[in-house]
Design an enzyme around this catalytic site. Structure first.
Site, PDB file in Angstrom:
ATOM      1  CB  CYS A  66      -0.898  -0.010   1.230  1.00  0.00           C
ATOM      2  SG  CYS A  66       0.054   0.078   2.763  1.00  0.00           S
ATOM      3  CG  HIS A  96       3.379  -6.785  10.961  1.00  0.00           C
ATOM      4  ND1 HIS A  96       2.135  -6.463  11.443  1.00  0.00           N
ATOM      5  CD2 HIS A  96       4.249  -6.532  11.978  1.00  0.00           C
ATOM      6  CE1 HIS A  96       2.242  -6.041  12.696  1.00  0.00           C
ATOM      7  NE2 HIS A  96       3.520  -6.062  13.035  1.00  0.00           N
ATOM      8  CB  CYS A 157       0.655   5.026   7.546  1.00  0.00           C
ATOM      9  SG  CYS A 157      -0.517   5.318   6.217  1.00  0.00           S
ATOM     10  CD  GLU A 187      -3.040   0.983  12.870  1.00  0.00           C
ATOM     11  OE1 GLU A 187      -2.526   0.314  11.945  1.00  0.00           O
ATOM     12  OE2 GLU A 187      -4.184   1.447  12.803  1.00  0.00           O
ATOM     13  CB  THR A 250      -5.608   1.611   9.527  1.00  0.00           C
ATOM     14  OG1 THR A 250      -4.364   0.959   9.789  1.00  0.00           O
ATOM     15  CG2 THR A 250      -5.569   3.020  10.067  1.00  0.00           C
ATOM     16  CB  SER A 318      -3.574  -6.813  11.442  1.00  0.00           C
ATOM     17  OG  SER A 318      -4.924  -6.525  11.453  1.00  0.00           O
ATOM     18  CG  ASN A 319      -2.785  -5.988   5.516  1.00  0.00           C
ATOM     19  OD1 ASN A 319      -2.798  -6.487   4.406  1.00  0.00           O
ATOM     20  ND2 ASN A 319      -1.649  -5.653   6.121  1.00  0.00           N
TER      21      ASN A 319
HETATM   22  C1  H6P Z   1       1.725  -0.498   8.584  1.00  0.00           C
HETATM   23  C2  H6P Z   1       0.320  -0.898   8.523  1.00  0.00           C
HETATM   24  C3  H6P Z   1      -0.144  -1.754   7.577  1.00  0.00           C
HETATM   25  C4  H6P Z   1       0.730  -2.446   6.618  1.00  0.00           C
HETATM   26  O1  H6P Z   1       0.630  -3.829   6.693  1.00  0.00           O
HETATM   27  P1  H6P Z   1       1.342  -4.720   7.811  1.00  0.00           P
HETATM   28  O2  H6P Z   1       1.135  -6.112   7.406  1.00  0.00           O
HETATM   29  O3  H6P Z   1       2.740  -4.286   7.962  1.00  0.00           O
HETATM   30  O4  H6P Z   1       0.595  -4.369   9.146  1.00  0.00           O
HETATM   31  P2  H6P Z   1      -0.774  -4.822   9.810  1.00  0.00           P
HETATM   32  O5  H6P Z   1      -1.718  -5.265   8.781  1.00  0.00           O
HETATM   33  O6  H6P Z   1      -1.269  -3.612  10.542  1.00  0.00           O
HETATM   34  O7  H6P Z   1      -0.435  -5.895  10.802  1.00  0.00           O
HETATM   35  C5  H6P Z   1      -0.580  -0.287   9.536  1.00  0.00           C
HETATM   36  O8  H6P Z   1      -1.727   0.219   9.013  1.00  0.00           O
HETATM   37  S1  SF4 Z   2      -2.989   2.759   7.219  1.00  0.00           S
HETATM   38 FE1  SF4 Z   2      -1.751   0.935   6.967  1.00  0.00          FE
HETATM   39  S2  SF4 Z   2      -2.720  -0.218   5.332  1.00  0.00           S
HETATM   40 FE2  SF4 Z   2      -3.506   1.911   5.236  1.00  0.00          FE
HETATM   41  S3  SF4 Z   2      -2.156   2.950   3.776  1.00  0.00           S
HETATM   42 FE3  SF4 Z   2      -1.346   3.261   5.830  1.00  0.00          FE
HETATM   43  S4  SF4 Z   2       0.173   1.637   6.104  1.00  0.00           S
HETATM   44 FE4  SF4 Z   2      -1.144   1.061   4.416  1.00  0.00          FE
END
Ligand code: H6P
Ligand code: SF4
Length: 402
Positions: A66, A96, A157, A187, A250, A318-319
């Site tokens: 992203c 992650h 972010c 987060e 998020t 998480s995502n």
């Molecule tokens: C940095 C971030 C998302 C990017 O994917 P990630 O897989 O690094 O993190 P998350 O899904 O929150 O465990 C936080 O929104």
């Molecule tokens: S909040 Fe997290 S998933 Fe959304 S744009 Fe930012 S890093 Fe990417």
């Protein structure tokens, strides 16, 4: 602490950086060569489809890095170029993805050690550079690093910062923030550090439990045992659930965040009536676009006649877990891997289930014509997807052993 005032003064400090350092061109070249894939670009241009022999690969229409992740990695790489000799730390994984974190380690970027579950910041000296990851960091960590005289490179972010602003607004008007998230996730830990009173709910079931408590009361001891690690210090459900605002991690499942918001709106409406509603309930849309797009694309993909799904992303992402959840709920055999190395010789795959176990599946690619859906989390480079596809094609086109 007045977290808002602290954040404002930090942003004015000459030791605080939250943009690049003017090395974009060089860093973009590195990012493209290390993480991008011409094959994936080609498949995107071919209606997200690749057909070879018995196999059809269908890619989700939104997947992979992203904007926030690309930005965080780029700023970290720029910081390395800008401070070639300084000691550089990251307070946590930058994102992650194990491969990307390893790439930073290879550039002598160090990670704050964790001893008995506590981060040990004693290793950081004045003048060291400390990178705050894409998820952000707690306001207490920022304060500590600032007091130490570190150079702080903030890659948080902006979508995450938007949630922090939301909980600041709740705090100012004395609303308790109901945060839809995982209380152990970096987060959510960071977000809650900016909140006043807060309660973290993991899913709709937990939210329903809280909503019922608001309407009918209940067993306070049971409530506190259930949310012991997921609420602010001194939280009292009988006192602190009169005025609530909604916030979220998020990357939670979008539909669930929306459902939780509506549930609390209905609950407060029932308890206080329409004229009083705004005095007792606040909501702002803080679901990030990337989460929304990747989950929507996944719902479209699992609506197709797939034989199986491959979901690629860090096991603590998480995502990515929510992409896997969508496939599992749809009843499609779905394999969540954290990198192409999990696809093993002899048609085997080592994968994670939503329940957390690592399992090995023999003959994971069935004989004959098959359609494989593929997606990847927001922290997964396209290069990993390319390598996974190459392994699948190799397996399906290799002559069977007799
Ligand atoms: C940095 C971030 C998302 C990017 O994917 P990630 O897989 O690094 O993190 P998350 O899904 O929150 O465990 C936080 O929104
Ligand atoms: S909040 Fe997290 S998933 Fe959304 S744009 Fe930012 S890093 Fe990417």
């Amino acid at each position: 602490m007045d977290t808002k005032a602290f954040k404002r003064s930090l942003q004015q400090s000459e030791n605080y950086y939250r943009k690049g350092f003017g090395h974009e061109e060089e860093v973009n070249e590195t990012m493209n060569s290390v993480y991008q894939s011409s094959l994936i670009q080609e498949i995107r241009g071919n209606n997200y489809t690749l057909s070879r022999g018995d196999i059809t690969i269908r890619l989700a229409e939104a997947f992979g890095f992203c904007w926030g992740v690309e930005r965080a990695i780029a700023i970290a790489l720029e910081a390395r170029t800008h401070f070639p000799t300084e000691r550089i730390w990251v307070t946590n994984e930058i994102i992650h993805n194990p491969g990307v974190n390893q790439d930073l380690k290879n550039l002598q970027v160090e990670f704050i050690p964790v001893n008995n579950g506590e981060k040990d910041f004693s290793v950081v000296d004045s003048g060291n550079v400390v990178i705050l990851p894409a998820f952000g960091a707690t306001v207490q960590e920022m304060e500590l690093l600032n007091n130490k005289g570190c150079k702080i490179v903030d890659t948080t972010c902006p979508w995450v910062s938007k949630v922090w602003n939301t909980v600041e607004k709740h705090k100012k008007r004395e609303y308790t923030s109901i945060i839809h998230g995982k209380y152990k996730h970096e987060e959510t830990i960071a977000t809650s550090s900016f909140a006043g009173k807060y309660l973290i709910v993991l899913n709709v079931q937990e939210a329903e439990y809280v909503a019922q408590y608001i309407l009918e009361g209940g067993d306070k001891t049971e409530f506190m045992a259930k949310f012991a690690k997921a609420c602010s210090a001194g939280f009292d459900p009988d006192r602190d659930l009169e005025r609530v605002g909604i916030a979220n991690q998020t990357t939670m499942l979008k539909s669930e965040t929306e459902e939780i918001g509506k549930l609390f709106e209905r609950t407060m409406l029932k308890k206080f009536g329409p004229t009083e509603l705004t005095e007792h309930f606040q909501t702002f849309n803080t679901i990030c676009d990337a989460t929304q797009e990747r989950q929507d694309a996944m719902f479209n993909l699992v609506g197709e006649p797939l034989d199986l799904m491959l979901v690629i992303g860090g096991f603590n992402s998480s995502n990515t877990s929510h992409l896997q959840e969508i496939a599992e709920h749809r009843g499609i055999p779905s394999y969540w891997i954290d990198g192409p190395g999990r696809i093993l010789p002899g048609n085997r795959i080592e994968y994670k289930t939503l329940h957390g176990e690592i399992e090995v599946k023999e003959n994971w690619l069935p004989d004959g014509k098959i359609i494989v859906g593929i997606t990847s989390g927001a922290s997964t480079p396209d290069k990993s997807v390319e390598e996974a596809i190459a392994k699948i094609l190799e397996q399906k086109t290799a002559p069977a052993l007799v």
